[in-house]
Design a protein around this motif. Structure first.
Motif, PDB file in Angstrom:
ATOM      1  N   VAL A 157       0.838  -1.203   0.000  1.00  0.00           N
ATOM      2  CA  VAL A 157       0.000   0.000   0.000  1.00  0.00           C
ATOM      3  C   VAL A 157       0.873   1.254   0.000  1.00  0.00           C
ATOM      4  N   ILE A 158       1.925   1.276   0.814  1.00  0.00           N
ATOM      5  CA  ILE A 158       2.834   2.429   0.830  1.00  0.00           C
ATOM      6  C   ILE A 158       3.434   2.642  -0.556  1.00  0.00           C
ATOM      7  N   ALA A 159       3.980   1.567  -1.145  1.00  0.00           N
ATOM      8  CA  ALA A 159       4.624   1.675  -2.455  1.00  0.00           C
ATOM      9  C   ALA A 159       3.628   2.119  -3.528  1.00  0.00           C
ATOM     10  N   ASN A 160       2.461   1.493  -3.574  1.00  0.00           N
ATOM     11  CA  ASN A 160       1.466   1.838  -4.599  1.00  0.00           C
ATOM     12  C   ASN A 160       1.007   3.281  -4.476  1.00  0.00           C
ATOM     13  N   THR A 161       0.749   3.713  -3.238  1.00  0.00           N
ATOM     14  CA  THR A 161       0.272   5.080  -3.026  1.00  0.00           C
ATOM     15  C   THR A 161       1.344   6.098  -3.396  1.00  0.00           C
ATOM     16  N   LEU A 162       2.622   5.736  -3.166  1.00  0.00           N
ATOM     17  CA  LEU A 162       3.722   6.635  -3.505  1.00  0.00           C
ATOM     18  C   LEU A 162       4.198   6.442  -4.940  1.00  0.00           C
ATOM     19  N   LYS A 163       3.434   5.614  -5.703  1.00  0.00           N
ATOM     20  CA  LYS A 163       3.746   5.349  -7.114  1.00  0.00           C
ATOM     21  C   LYS A 163       5.132   4.733  -7.286  1.00  0.00           C
ATOM     22  N   ASP A 164       5.393   3.743  -6.453  1.00  0.00           N
ATOM     23  CA  ASP A 164       6.653   3.010  -6.521  1.00  0.00           C
ATOM     24  C   ASP A 164       6.338   1.523  -6.569  1.00  0.00           C
ATOM     25  N   ARG A 165       7.331   0.712  -6.886  1.00  0.00           N
ATOM     26  CA  ARG A 165       7.156  -0.743  -6.886  1.00  0.00           C
ATOM     27  C   ARG A 165       8.232  -1.366  -6.018  1.00  0.00           C
ATOM     28  N   LEU A 166       7.836  -2.365  -5.255  1.00  0.00           N
ATOM     29  CA  LEU A 166       8.778  -3.076  -4.398  1.00  0.00           C
ATOM     30  C   LEU A 166       8.766  -4.560  -4.732  1.00  0.00           C
ATOM     31  N   SER A 167       9.937  -5.168  -4.708  1.00  0.00           N
ATOM     32  CA  SER A 167       9.996  -6.627  -4.712  1.00  0.00           C
ATOM     33  C   SER A 167      10.223  -7.048  -3.266  1.00  0.00           C
ATOM     34  N   ILE A 168       9.462  -8.049  -2.819  1.00  0.00           N
ATOM     35  CA  ILE A 168       9.466  -8.445  -1.408  1.00  0.00           C
ATOM     36  C   ILE A 168       9.774  -9.928  -1.304  1.00  0.00           C
ATOM     37  N   SER A 169      10.691 -10.274  -0.405  1.00  0.00           N
ATOM     38  CA  SER A 169      11.124 -11.663  -0.264  1.00  0.00           C
ATOM     39  C   SER A 169      10.096 -12.485   0.506  1.00  0.00           C
ATOM     40  N   LEU A 170      10.298 -13.789   0.517  1.00  0.00           N
ATOM     41  CA  LEU A 170       9.478 -14.672   1.338  1.00  0.00           C
ATOM     42  C   LEU A 170       9.778 -14.423   2.817  1.00  0.00           C
ATOM     43  N   PRO A 171       8.811 -14.665   3.708  1.00  0.00           N
ATOM     44  CA  PRO A 171       9.024 -14.392   5.130  1.00  0.00           C
ATOM     45  C   PRO A 171       9.901 -15.441   5.810  1.00  0.00           C
ATOM     46  N   ALA A 172      10.660 -14.974   6.806  1.00  0.00           N
ATOM     47  CA  ALA A 172      11.457 -15.862   7.659  1.00  0.00           C
ATOM     48  C   ALA A 172      11.122 -15.537   9.109  1.00  0.00           C
ATOM     49  N   VAL A 173      11.023 -16.552   9.956  1.00  0.00           N
ATOM     50  CA  VAL A 173      10.691 -16.352  11.372  1.00  0.00           C
ATOM     51  C   VAL A 173      11.982 -16.345  12.197  1.00  0.00           C
ATOM     52  N   LEU A 174      12.139 -15.306  13.022  1.00  0.00           N
ATOM     53  CA  LEU A 174      13.315 -15.152  13.879  1.00  0.00           C
ATOM     54  C   LEU A 174      12.878 -15.173  15.343  1.00  0.00           C
ATOM     55  N   ARG A 175      13.757 -15.616  16.205  1.00  0.00           N
ATOM     56  CA  ARG A 175      13.495 -15.608  17.642  1.00  0.00           C
ATOM     57  C   ARG A 175      14.732 -15.122  18.385  1.00  0.00           C
ATOM     58  N   GLY A 176      14.509 -14.399  19.485  1.00  0.00           N
ATOM     59  CA  GLY A 176      15.645 -13.932  20.273  1.00  0.00           C
ATOM     60  C   GLY A 176      15.330 -12.619  20.946  1.00  0.00           C
ATOM     61  N   SER A 177      16.382 -11.931  21.374  1.00  0.00           N
ATOM     62  CA  SER A 177      16.224 -10.627  22.024  1.00  0.00           C
ATOM     63  C   SER A 177      16.079  -9.540  20.962  1.00  0.00           C
ATOM     64  N   GLY A 178      15.745  -8.333  21.419  1.00  0.00           N
ATOM     65  CA  GLY A 178      15.643  -7.218  20.495  1.00  0.00           C
ATOM     66  C   GLY A 178      16.946  -6.973  19.765  1.00  0.00           C
ATOM     67  N   GLY A 179      18.066  -7.106  20.478  1.00  0.00           N
ATOM     68  CA  GLY A 179      19.377  -6.905  19.863  1.00  0.00           C
ATOM     69  C   GLY A 179      19.662  -7.916  18.776  1.00  0.00           C
ATOM     70  N   ASN A 180      19.297  -9.175  19.027  1.00  0.00           N
ATOM     71  CA  ASN A 180      19.532 -10.228  18.031  1.00  0.00           C
ATOM     72  C   ASN A 180      18.678 -10.002  16.787  1.00  0.00           C
ATOM     73  N   ILE A 181      17.430  -9.640  17.004  1.00  0.00           N
ATOM     74  CA  ILE A 181      16.503  -9.486  15.876  1.00  0.00           C
ATOM     75  C   ILE A 181      16.848  -8.267  15.024  1.00  0.00           C
ATOM     76  N   LEU A 182      17.290  -7.189  15.671  1.00  0.00           N
ATOM     77  CA  LEU A 182      17.598  -5.957  14.941  1.00  0.00           C
ATOM     78  C   LEU A 182      19.063  -5.834  14.542  1.00  0.00           C
TER      79      LEU A 182
END
Length: 221
Positions: free
Chosen positions: A125-150
């Protein structure tokens, strides 16, 4: 440090809420129940500040669904929520008729699907409204602390976090979470330019009927 003006923040918050609104519709169909999603606040912070916020607010482990996106702006999108909520989310999607063991077995796939719906809803929705196109990867699930995830995975030392608090209730369960868009400074600057184009498009007055007639010639009698 890239900062948002009040007008840019309001416009981006509106775009994100449009995206999560679309995601809520898809999730509602999936669980055959009302899903409410909203993003009350948006801000750009350093990765350290985002990590500190998550560490302070969420004492237990975290679960995140991650997707890479690429376009005029690029980075990583993360849907983050407390690990304690992960089984609740999976149960809401999979149905209460399954046993706990069955839900645990299917939890990873259910979380990936939820993350995919919410993150895709926002990004598309952000990309379409801003007249841009995004390619988006498949999702991956992560677990851990905030530091590990970011943590910095791409060696992008100037990476900042577009941090969004998200409220959602699903099957009458209230669950808090966060969306984090990790982008380099150049990507954030590109996003700000697109947002300015969007704001200018809204602010531009529509041509009057009289002006349109004068431009194209008077109507024939």
């Amino acid at each position: 440090m890239v900062e948002l003006t009040d007008l840019e923040r309001d416009a981006l918050t509106e775009l994100v809420n449009m995206g999560v609104g679309r995601a809520a519709t898809h999730l509602s169909r999936m669980v055959s129940d009302q899903v409410l999603l909203s993003v009350p606040s948006v801000d750009i912070v350093s990765r350290d500040a985002a990590t500190e916020f998550l560490t302070t607010r969420e004492r237990s482990g975290l679960v995140a669904v991650e997707q890479q996106f690429q376009g005029s702006f690029a980075g990583r999108a993360l849907l983050i929520f407390p690990e304690a909520n992960s089984l609740e989310l999976a149960r809401a999607v999979l149905g209460s008729e399954l046993t706990l063991a069955e839900i645990v077995d299917l939890e990873q796939d259910a979380l990936a699907e939820i993350g995919n719906i919410i993150l895709n809803g926002c990004l598309v929705v952000i990309a379409n409204t801003l007249k841009d196109r995004l390619s988006i990867s498949l999702p991956a699930v992560l677990r851990g602390s905030g530091g590990n995830i970011l943590q910095d995975k791409n060696g992008t030392s100037d990476e900042l976090v577009l941090f969004l608090y998200i409220d959602f209730s699903i099957r009458s369960r209230s669950i808090r979470g966060y969306i984090a868009l990790l982008m380099g400074v150049s990507s954030l600057e590109s996003l700000k330019l697109l947002i300015h184009g969007f704001i200018d498009g809204i602010a531009a007055p529509a041509p009057s009927v009289e002006a349109s007639r004068n431009q194209h010639g008077a109507d024939p009698l």
